[in-house]
Design a protein around this motif. Sequence first.
Motif, PDB file in Angstrom:
ATOM      1  N   GLU A  31       4.493  -5.443 -14.662  1.00  0.00           N
ATOM      2  CA  GLU A  31       3.244  -5.521 -13.159  1.00  0.00           C
ATOM      3  C   GLU A  31       2.943  -4.371 -12.758  1.00  0.00           C
ATOM      4  O   GLU A  31       1.029  -3.898 -12.638  1.00  0.00           O
ATOM      5  N   GLN A  32       3.670  -3.472 -11.794  1.00  0.00           N
ATOM      6  CA  GLN A  32       3.751  -2.740 -11.507  1.00  0.00           C
ATOM      7  C   GLN A  32       3.019  -1.158 -12.233  1.00  0.00           C
ATOM      8  O   GLN A  32       1.659  -1.043 -12.215  1.00  0.00           O
TER       9      GLN A  32
ATOM     10  N   ARG B 211       0.793  -2.018 -14.740  1.00  0.00           N
ATOM     11  CA  ARG B 211      -0.440  -2.399 -14.762  1.00  0.00           C
ATOM     12  C   ARG B 211      -1.309  -2.498 -13.684  1.00  0.00           C
ATOM     13  O   ARG B 211      -2.451  -2.063 -14.234  1.00  0.00           O
ATOM     14  N   ILE B 212      -0.664  -2.560 -13.099  1.00  0.00           N
ATOM     15  CA  ILE B 212      -1.858  -2.786 -11.145  1.00  0.00           C
ATOM     16  C   ILE B 212      -1.900  -0.791 -11.438  1.00  0.00           C
ATOM     17  O   ILE B 212      -3.306  -0.748 -10.464  1.00  0.00           O
TER      18      ILE B 212
ATOM     19  N   ARG C 173       1.441  -8.959  -1.992  1.00  0.00           N
ATOM     20  CA  ARG C 173       1.549  -9.652  -3.936  1.00  0.00           C
ATOM     21  C   ARG C 173      -0.041  -8.944  -4.682  1.00  0.00           C
ATOM     22  O   ARG C 173      -0.053  -9.696  -4.997  1.00  0.00           O
ATOM     23  N   GLN C 174       0.436  -7.775  -4.556  1.00  0.00           N
ATOM     24  CA  GLN C 174      -0.282  -7.463  -5.636  1.00  0.00           C
ATOM     25  C   GLN C 174      -0.597  -7.880  -6.992  1.00  0.00           C
ATOM     26  O   GLN C 174       0.532  -7.659  -7.415  1.00  0.00           O
ATOM     27  N   THR C 175      -1.455  -7.377  -7.945  1.00  0.00           N
ATOM     28  CA  THR C 175      -1.510  -7.654  -9.240  1.00  0.00           C
ATOM     29  C   THR C 175      -2.600  -7.212 -10.084  1.00  0.00           C
ATOM     30  O   THR C 175      -3.474  -6.535  -9.284  1.00  0.00           O
TER      31      THR C 175
END
Length: 700
Positions: A207-208, A210-211, A152-154
């Motif tokens: 989101e990937q 941005r991570i 659950r990475q952000t």
Amino acid sequence: MRRQSVARRELPLFVAHDGTSSRANITCKYKCGDACSHRVPNTSGGEYFGDIVRHAMSRRGVLRGGAMAVLAVGAGGVLAACSDDSAAATGGGDGAAQGAVDLGPSAPGTDFTPVAPNTDDAVVVPEGYEQAVVIRWGDAVLPDAPDFDLDRQTAAAQEKQFGYNNDFAGLLPVDGVPGAYLLVVNHEYTSEPFMFAGYDPDDPTEEQVRIGIANHGLSVVEVRGESGSGRLTPVFGDHNRRITGTTEFLLTGPAAGSDLVKTTADPTGTKVAGTFNNCAGGVTPWGTVLSGEENFNQYFANAESVTDPVVAERLARYGIEGAESERKWERFDPRFDIAAEPNEVNRFGWVVELDPWDATSTPVKHTALGRFKHEAATIHITDDGTVVAYSGDDERFDYMYKFVSSRKMQDGNSRAAVRHNMTLLDAGTLYVAKLTGDHPDAVDGSGTLPEGGQFMGSGEWIPILRTDEDGRGESLVEGMTAEEVAVFTRLAGDAVGATKMDRPEDFEPNPVTGKVYVALTNNTKRGVDGNPPADEANPRVNNKNGQVLEIDDDHAGTSFTWNLLLVCGDPNEADTYFGGFDKSQVSPISCPDNLAFDPHGNLWISTDGNALGSNDGLFAVVLDGPRRGETKQFLTVPVGGETCGPIIEDDRVVVCVQHPGETDDASWDSPSSHWPDGGRTQPRPAVVAAWKSGGGRIGF
């Protein structure tokens, strides 16, 4: 934790190998944009080393006689070549063909039992030593960071957590607090297939992306030492900070404000968002950290859309080509699309300076030091306070540079002194190196030593850019403006006929002797497919194992002499050389990358892509006395990993373990490593400290 108990998989001292780098294809894809599979960017028709050597022979005696008495602050060295039964014929060098000769005790700092080559999934240290992880990818840097959750990475969380693929590490003591340090670490690149379950390289999510951007940059973390050991524990200090791919940087020097660096988001050409592919670096004598932006080219897309032939040539010289990028960041951020923002790429490839003592400070990109694939930037101070910054361009057939400041360093750590010293790299002269050899007719590409017993020669630093006190540049290259030399520095090196080297990576001055060392990692294109042939500083065709160059430099001047300390590879092979030391008594070493010095002046070398069939590692090399060239492996890193950013102190050794488990037969569902957490966990890049059991001095 104590040294892990694992099933040892030692390899024989002299390992059988196919001679190719062990770096995985997927590592090449994400670390450097698969540079080795692309054409060599340097297609210039400048003089080859052999073409200029005869013209310079008459200057050799003059250069040899130059005085070199200067004080140093910095780090560096390794390699050379002879067959097993011909060591005595190498023509000298302390320790050649020692046999049963009594050399006396080990050199201070190197008295440990070498680690055998192995393929263990562990950090392996010598008997009598221990090691433990300091900090891992995803661990909290800021106090409000959430616990790391791999599933659950952000991006918001990652901006407060330790970044991915740590490379350079610097350890700065905190005044007045015994055992407290600031640990400053680069995060070079991201390997998305090993970061996200079910990652689709053809269709990453926003989101990937941005991570990934948040995982780049640097981390500043306060750490505390433990009495009686070298263990380091992170704490939440006032200086803790994350620098990411969106942090604001100030552009200084002759390129600042140029039309070549202006963009839609920054019409002033002075403010850059983020830093990428930060490889090695250096701690300055004034307490800041320098970081090199290396393989920045791979982040930018749609170079093939460029129709202007001048712009296309400039892009190609930096290896910027093709349509979509591997990570496809351009889908969510137009600054990575060259068709939309043609100048954004020119805002990367610089030396970055960070003041880790001020968490609110704006880091700087110094354009007076030139733009190329900086492996690092390291500092030497002459005894009159002149600052000399050395940097290599990590590309096959690219160049070595130095910058000599016109300003003098101010002593002390007052804010006024720090502010002054952070301008030292904004005024002075940038040079590129041209080398000549002493044996122009003796180098045939096989690595066979010349009759004199070593590869050696002289060189000159050619000035290409002068930056005045007001920040304005003066081009010293005909046909190029100052802004063009700063932004397209490789083209300036081409124009003046600089020497094409075998991937000059870390470039370190020895704080004890002032000599300067350069890791030349490898170059399998040397002498192949019409590329430049071997020369005395790069003496092997299809160079798979690399070499270490030792330079005696007139630091603030323009002349130097040089020799090859090490020609790396299997000691059982004829084309290797270890400073003249008995090759039956050394550890095999391949692909030197990062360099560091211990307090005794020994050179320590970390490797990247060991072509000898074992895991990468860290090696100590004696530079002076009867044991000159003695090379001993101190540690190895886990399967698929690379050894980076070594720090060698009296009571601890610190290394960064980059991309553990990154092998071509691995995947998220079937990892090839479970380091550092063990069990069935996914591998995580991490920083490791090693120390002598029960305390005591390293190498005694």
